[in-house]
Scaffold this active site. Structure first.
Site, short mmCIF file in Angstrom:
data_model
loop_
_atom_site.label_atom_id
_atom_site.label_comp_id
_atom_site.label_asym_id
_atom_site.label_seq_id
_atom_site.Cartn_x
_atom_site.Cartn_y
_atom_site.Cartn_z
N ASP A 78 -9.54 -11.66 2.70
CA ASP A 78 -8.68 -11.33 1.59
C ASP A 78 -8.09 -9.96 1.89
O ASP A 78 -8.60 -9.25 2.74
CB ASP A 78 -9.55 -11.31 0.33
CG ASP A 78 -8.75 -10.95 -0.88
OD1 ASP A 78 -7.61 -11.40 -0.95
OD2 ASP A 78 -9.27 -10.23 -1.74
N LYS A 79 -7.02 -9.61 1.23
CA LYS A 79 -6.45 -8.29 1.52
C LYS A 79 -6.92 -7.25 0.51
O LYS A 79 -7.63 -6.31 0.86
CB LYS A 79 -4.93 -8.35 1.54
CG LYS A 79 -4.30 -7.08 2.06
CD LYS A 79 -2.81 -7.18 2.09
CE LYS A 79 -2.20 -7.10 0.70
NZ LYS A 79 -2.40 -5.84 0.03
N THR A 80 -6.52 -7.47 -0.75
CA THR A 80 -6.80 -6.46 -1.75
C THR A 80 -8.30 -6.32 -1.98
O THR A 80 -8.98 -7.30 -2.25
CB THR A 80 -6.11 -6.83 -3.07
OG1 THR A 80 -4.83 -7.32 -2.77
CG2 THR A 80 -6.04 -5.63 -3.97
N PHE A 126 0.19 -8.27 -20.96
CA PHE A 126 0.59 -8.73 -19.63
C PHE A 126 0.14 -10.17 -19.46
O PHE A 126 -0.95 -10.55 -19.87
CB PHE A 126 -0.09 -7.85 -18.58
CG PHE A 126 0.20 -8.27 -17.17
CD1 PHE A 126 1.34 -7.82 -16.53
CD2 PHE A 126 -0.66 -9.12 -16.49
CE1 PHE A 126 1.62 -8.20 -15.25
CE2 PHE A 126 -0.38 -9.52 -15.20
CZ PHE A 126 0.76 -9.05 -14.58
N LYS A 153 7.14 -2.70 -18.49
CA LYS A 153 6.71 -2.39 -17.13
C LYS A 153 6.37 -3.70 -16.45
O LYS A 153 5.75 -4.58 -17.07
CB LYS A 153 5.45 -1.51 -17.20
CG LYS A 153 4.87 -1.15 -15.85
CD LYS A 153 3.67 -0.26 -16.01
CE LYS A 153 2.47 -1.08 -16.44
NZ LYS A 153 1.24 -0.27 -16.57
#
Lengths: 1000, 343
Positions: free
Chosen positions: A327-329, A453, A476
């Protein structure tokens, strides 16, 4: 399964007249079962204890009109539960009321999904009464039928789940799910049993040995009857049959006898399948896995976390990995956001050393942007530190950097912190206001609405009332979701900046605002309320309202946040690649970000030819890619995104896999969790059947962790979900290299040798027995005494191999870590290939032949070995073979050992000494409870013969001579990398010593 | 905060040698010189041992006299059950070309007699032989009880099939009067067998001790009449009996029968000359095997055959061979390496 086999052998021994007593195989079986039972029992006991702790926790429940204290396991559906601050929820609860005025409370869901930030739960007061009635009704309905709807309508309130820690003074809730029906329990997936490659090849070997065993038994049985067919051997006058045997010579009984003879031979040879192998392997894995947790190099000081082993069955699989999916994050990166750059009104600013290169005046100018940053979020301030808000002097001393923010997303936290550094500090939200200190001046904004969100909109907004009375909306979100909604501001410039940020590997967000007139606001307020209180299609309605509100925005600017790479990620990936492991990065991130992170972490090189397969709708490009990748001169890197991937997998699986195999680095972006798992499954079932390893840190990686052969969880910021579902959990990605190259390598070597050695020593053990049948008319006479038969695997030869398999280090760990290429030496299960297996088996057989025929030529014929002319009998012969065997097998283990600690010395030489002492003792006494006194003084007489000593020495030497010669020649002529490394280390040490000597 | 740091502390793995896998250890390193010198040393040792063993084996004198065929008519006579009691002797002359110096041992050797059959080995009663329980014949099938149910002593197939030839060796000093070579019956068994493992039941005299039992079917006389002259050699304590009860490992075996009593002419050993064996026969044709008498001297390590010496010599030679070829390869590789470095 294996125990079942041994049980059958045991029962056969009980049923028919066999040459070995039932105790011979019953005792080891009993031993094995006891050891396994103790281990299981211990684990159960631990589990039971922790269960008790949870089940027995005291809770307060409203029953029969009063508050009653009870145990958490007694909670029933419909109970009203009171929970105090910092307590753990004992069941799934619906919030009925809290002691706050607005009926809200803050909960964390760390144990459920690992998110440690505070979440606000509000019971909408107007609906409280009605809700409780409504759900009383629902709750008493059957769960299974109503669950779907039930859960859906409950979204209206918020379900607060089992075991959420609550930070609140008091809380009352009604239990809606208890026990196994709680959301937490439903999340328990029964983990599929993962089996390692070593285990699989072990089973293959077992089958081979089973075949050897059965064929030996069949050969013996057939030969026995051929002998008996010849009249003179059927019934020698000195060994007449008993009445019983004579009667059974009819046809029917004949068949029965044939079968029972076959079974008797089976029992005689059954030791070739080592019962103790399973115990030893089990113990080795169980004890060996402690080393990972104990390793200081795998201990992460900042978080105080050590590596964690969740299953010990896969230790050796760590040495076999061919594909790493990461995985990256949070895995490659810290998941710790750092504000880097921003673009305000089309001008780019950078933060350097914690200071934005922005002059004071400009701050005023861009006031609105920073206000948006510090207002448009759902960040909480740590309770402890906000206690004092409102006390004048304390507040003024409050340094902004000391504020502790808790946010559900690290991006938000980074942004708020950045704004604070500029001088626009968010100091807290109490009830319905948000307080912001702008350059030392406190401003109170009334918080009117939060449009939360969600991942469809990919943005959030807040509506606040400024101190001046005007109502503002701040939004945002991702640039793709904000920019189209904007009507004003520097849209084009900002877009260019955002793309630049993305290229640098930064995560971008755009900020926009809108002024609302009071008329507009009233309408918004009304529609929002309607939507929020709607009972049906609430989500759709809310989405509509949000759509209505968030439009005609004016763009303020964009922010860029860096997700810092973890320590030594580049080196680790480089090392993995050198070790012949293919690294794939699977991420949910956007294509540009993913590529730039890949470049910065060394996954992609600058020299690499990066191929892209993005937004692919047709298959033509795949073909052209394939043609490109056929060129092996340069390295290729492949970037695929989720949609193209699913297309490629659906229609051109083989071609796609071909392309992937030709690429040295693959990056998959925009991946859904299930897609990650699917990619892994595809690699797993590809023709080479490579061993895969998945690394991840978040709940979205769980499916991939569970799918891969080895799942590694990173104990990161996204909670423990991944760590809990993984096989091994480590604190940082860089630990992977030690885990694989050192621990994995060792475990593999250890267990491979363990398995091979076990089969070897049992071949040595039982083949002389088989050979002896040729000399005793297949009458099933045992060569060894039954006590020796029993103890061979339990006492005489068990410890050296166990200690070896725990402590062996054929190369120094530092060398293993600094030379990842050594990992290639053990890839593809090389130590357990058919070739090595055959080598060990043949070695076993040849040793057995040497033991048996050596002894046979020595005393078998007619030679007296004693100085006084006395003769030995059959038991002495067996004991001689056995003695040679115990010594040879132990010394063979010693030859395999490279790493001699005092424990190795103790058990190796101790085993031989123990055998001698035991035999002297066993043969020295007429044991009253043993029926046969066959072994009385046999061993002592044997040792009193000089020839026997010479014979033992020469046989041991001859046996090991072959092996040593082979080892030496192999080393000289075709040394493996590992062996070369061993030699170089030795020479380096040697040269170093020389230098020291010279300098002196 | 303090609690947390303590918590961290407790989670920190112990820095002990065992847990860090850093136990002080010796890494086995096989250097070329070490291996080669080891090989040469082992080879030298083996060669030396081999030569010593071969020489000592060569010094052993042994003569084997087969008597199956010569005594065949006796065996035929015995085939007929009615002739059971008839004495039958046969005499086999042989010539000893060399003097057998030192202690000489007389063995009987049987070919094709399987004393190692499973049922056969089982068929004995240790408690009976210990003299503790004469009636314990549990394992002795099919020779546990006689037809009328009285227990057999000693019971079992092993005891029943005892070798009962009587062998007398005589020396023809000057072709006229044969002198019986004096032989000792004692010390032909393991000490522990004779004094611990085998015991007569305690009683005033042996025949009463064995009352209530019967002789094995193939025996001509009961167990308490095996040696009526020497009570220490009678009953279960009879040396020949004990020797027989130690079952042999292979179908061809040799058992110690007598030792030469070194008196008179035989102080030096057995002098060269003409001898003859006088044999009272044992029904051997029924198992179609062969019987022989072996006279042999021994060395300190027993009657070692050439095998052990040869094994040592061969191993030593092969070790040296391997060592030389290893040395050659090693030197070759070293040269290559040097060249490589020079390039």
């Amino acid at each position: 399964v294996a125990n079942f086999y041994f049980l059958i052998i045991f029962l056969v021994q009980l049923m028919i007249d066999t040459p070995t007593s039932p105790i011979t195989s019953g005792l080891p079986l009993f031993f094995v079962i006891t050891v396994t039972a103790i281990k299981q029992g211990y684990e159960d006991w631990l589990r039971h204890n922790s269960d008790n702790e949870v089940n027995g926790a005291p809770v307060y429940v409203v029953r029969s009109g009063g508050l009653v204290k009870t145990r958490s396991k007694n909670i029933r559906v419909g109970d009203i539960v009171r929970i105090a601050k910092d307590e753990i929820f004992p069941a799934d609860l619906v919030l009925l009321s809290s002691d706050r005025l607005d009926g809200s409370c803050h909960v964390t869901t760390a144990s459920l999904d690992g998110e440690t930030n505070l979440k606000v739960c509000t019971c909408i007061c107007i609906m409280l009464l009605w809700v409780s009635k409504c759900f009383w009704v629902v709750v008493t309905f059957s769960f299974d039928q109503r669950r779907k709807k039930f859960v859906k309508s409950l979204k209206l309130l918020k379900i607060i789940n089992f075991l959420k820690e609550i930070i609140l003074f008091c809380f009352a809730g009604v239990a809606i799910y208890t026990g196994m029906e709680t959301k937490m329990a439903l999340n328990y997936k029964s983990k599929s049993q993962k089996r390692s490659a070593v285990e699989k090849s072990m089973n293959t070997f077992l089958i081979i040995y089973l075949i050897i065993l059965i064929s030996e038994a069949i050969i013996s049985t057939i030969l026995k009857y051929t002998w008996e067919a010849e009249e003179k051997w059927d019934e020698p006058w000195y060994n007449q049959k008993t009445e019983h045997q004579r009667n059974s010579s009819k046809v029917f009984y004949g068949i029965l006898r044939f079968i029972s003879d076959f079974l008797a031979f089976l029992v005689l040879y059954n030791f070739i399948i080592p019962i103790s192998l399973y115990v030893t392997v089990e113990m080795q894995k169980f004890l060996g896995s402690f080393f990972i947790g104990w390793d200081l190099d795998l201990y992460h000081e900042e978080s105080g976390q050590k590596a964690q082993v969740n299953t010990s069955d896969l230790n050796e699989e760590l040495g076999q990995v061919e594909y790493v999916f990461t995985d990256k994050t949070g895995t490659l990166t810290e998941n710790e956001m750092q504000f880097r750059e921003c673009s305000i009104n089309g001008i780019k600013y950078q933060e350097i050393n914690g200071r934005l290169n922005i002059i004071f005046l400009q701050i005023k100018e861009h006031n609105l942007f920073f206000k948006a940053v510090s207002l448009c979020h759902t960040v909480q301030i740590s309770n402890v530190q906000t206690d004092g808000i409102g006390d004048g002097p304390w507040q003024s001393n409050f340094a902004p950097s000391q504020l502790e923010y808790y946010a559900s997303s690290p991006d938000e936290k980074a942004l708020v912190e950045a704004a604070a550094r500029i001088g626009i500090v968010f100091v807290g939200n109490s009830e319905e206001t948000m307080e912001v200190k702008t350059l030392g001046k406190l401003e109170r904004y009334k918080l009117l609405h939060i449009l939360e969100f969600d991942s469809d909109r990919r943005r959030m907004s807040v509506i606040v009332q400024a101190p001046s009375g005007e109502k503002l909306l701040f939004a945002k979100g991702a640039e793709s979701s904000i920019l189209p909604k904007c009507v004003g501001g520097e849209i084009e410039k900002t877009r260019i900046h955002v793309d630049e940020f993305a290229l640098k590997g930064l995560r971008t967000l755009c900020m926009a605002y809108k002024q609302l007139t009071s008329k507009e606001y009233e309408e918004i307020d009304r529609r929002l309320f309607e939507a929020r209180t709607a009972l049906q299609q609430r989500e759709e309605k809310l989405a509509d309202v949000f759509q209505f509100i968030e439009k005609d925005l004016i763009l303020l600017g964009a922010t860029a946040v860096e997700d810092r790479l973890q320590d030594r990620v580049r080196e680790t990936i480089e090392a993995l690649r050198m070790a012949g492991i293919k690294v794939w990065v699977l991420t949910g991130d956007k294509h540009e970000t993913a590529v730039s992170v890949s470049l910065s972490c060394g996954h992609f090189h600058r020299t690499m030819n990066i191929l892209e397969l993005i937004n692919q709708k047709s298959d033509s490009e795949l073909f052209s890619l394939w043609i490109i990748t056929e060129d092996h001169v340069i390295q290729h890197g492949l970037v695929v995104d989720g949609t193209s991937l699913s297309l490629a997998l659906r229609e051109h699986e083989k071609l796609f896999m071909e392309v992937c195999r030709n690429c040295s680095a693959v990056l998959c972006c925009r991946m859904a969790p299930l897609q990650k798992a699917k990619v892994i499954r595809l690699i797993k079932i590809s023709p080479e059947k490579p061993i895969t390893l998945a690394v991840g840190d978040g709940a979205n990686d769980v499916s991939m962790i569970q799918e891969a052969h080895v799942g590694i969880g990173i104990m990161g910021k996204e909670g423990r979900q991944a760590a809990r579902n993984s096989d091994y959990a480590i604190a940082r990605f860089k630990f992977l290299s030690k885990l694989l190259f050192v621990h994995g390598h060792y475990y593999y070597i250890r267990i491979a040798t363990l398995v091979q050695y076990f089969f070897y020593k049992n071949v040595c053990f039982i083949t002389p027995q088989f050979l002896y049948q040729f000399y005793c008319l297949f009458s099933q006479q045992t060569l060894y005494d039954s006590v020796y038969l029993t103890l061979y695997n339990i006492c005489f030869t068990s410890l050296p191999i166990l200690i070896y398999s725990l402590l062996e280090q054929h190369i120094d760990p530092h060398v293993l870590q600094s030379k990842p290429t050594l990992y290639r030496d053990i890839s593809k299960n090389r130590q357990l290939s058919i070739k090595t297996f055959l080598y060990w088996t043949i070695l076993g057989f040849s040793h057995a032949f040497i033991f048996f025929f050596g002894s046979y030529f020595l005393i078998g014929k007619d030679i007296s070995l004693l100085g006084n002319g006395q003769m030995f009998g059959n038991w002495t012969f067996g004991t001689l073979v056995f003695t040679v065997m115990v010594i040879t097998v132990t010394v063979k283990m010693a030859l395999e050992t490279h790493f001699w600690t005092w424990i190795n010395h103790l058990v190796t030489w101790g085993s031989i000494v123990f055998y001698f002492i035991f035999s002297l003792f066993y043969g020295g006494i007429l044991w009253p409870f043993l029926g046969s006194q066959n072994m009385y003084f046999v061993f002592i007489q044997l040792l009193s013969s000089g020839s026997a000593w010479f014979a033992i020495i020469i046989m041991v030497v001859t046996c090991l001579f072959l092996d040593i010669v082979k080892k030496v020649f192999d080393r000289q002529l075709h040394p493996t990398n590992t062996e070369k490394a061993q030699v170089t280390i030795f020479y380096i040490q040697y040269l170093f010593k020389l230098k020291v000597c010279n300098s002196e | 905060m303090k609690r947390i740091s303590e918590d961290y502390q407790s989670r920190l793995p112990d820095n002990t040698a065992l847990k860090q896998q850093q136990l002080p250890a010796y890494r086995l390193q096989l250097s070329a010189t070490g291996v080669l010198s080891g090989f040469f040393a082992a080879g030298a040792f083996c060669l030396g041992m081999g030569i010593i063993l071969i020489l000592s084996a060569k010094s052993i004198k042994e003569i084997e006299v087969k008597y199956t065929k010569i005594c065949a008519n006796c065996a035929e006579l015995r085939e007929d059950a009615t002739n059971f009691d008839k004495e039958c002797t046969c005499s086999i002359p042989f010539y000893l070309s060399e003097t057998m110096k030192g202690n000489v041992y007389m063995y009987y050797k049987l070919y094709g007699f399987y004393q190692n059959l499973y049922q056969y080995i089982l068929s004995r009663s240790n408690s009976q032989l210990l003299g503790t329980d004469l009636k314990d014949v549990g394992n002795c099938a099919p020779f546990s009880n006689s037809h009328d149910g009285t227990p057999i002593a000693p019971c079992g197939a092993i005891a029943n099939s005892i070798f009962n030839d009587t062998i007398i060796l005589s020396y023809n000093l000057n072709s006229s009067i044969p002198i019986e070579v004096p032989m000792l019956k004692s010390k032909i068994t393991w000490w522990t067998d004779k004094y611990v493992k085998f015991q007569n039941p305690s009683s005033i005299n042996l025949s009463s001790a064995f009352a209530g039992t019967t002789k094995p079917p193939y025996w001509s006389k009961p167990v308490y009449e095996l040696d009526e002259e020497d009570p220490g050699n009678n009953g279960f304590l009879n040396d020949d009996f004990i020797v027989w009860m130690r079952t042999a490992a292979f179908p061809t075996f040799k058992k110690l029968y007598r030792r030469l009593n070194r008196i008179q002419y035989f102080i030096e050993g057995l002098p060269a000359g003409n001898y003859s064996l006088l044999i009272f026969d044992f029904p051997v044709t029924r198992f179609k095997g062969e019987k022989s008498v072996v006279l042999s001297t021994l060395t300190w390590s027993g009657g070692s055959s050439l095998f052990l010496g040869l094994a040592y010599t061969v191993t030593g030679a092969v070790t040296w061979l391997a060592a030389f070829s290893m040395m050659a390869i090693h030197l070759m590789l070293k040269k290559k390496k040097m060249l490589f470095i020079q390039d």
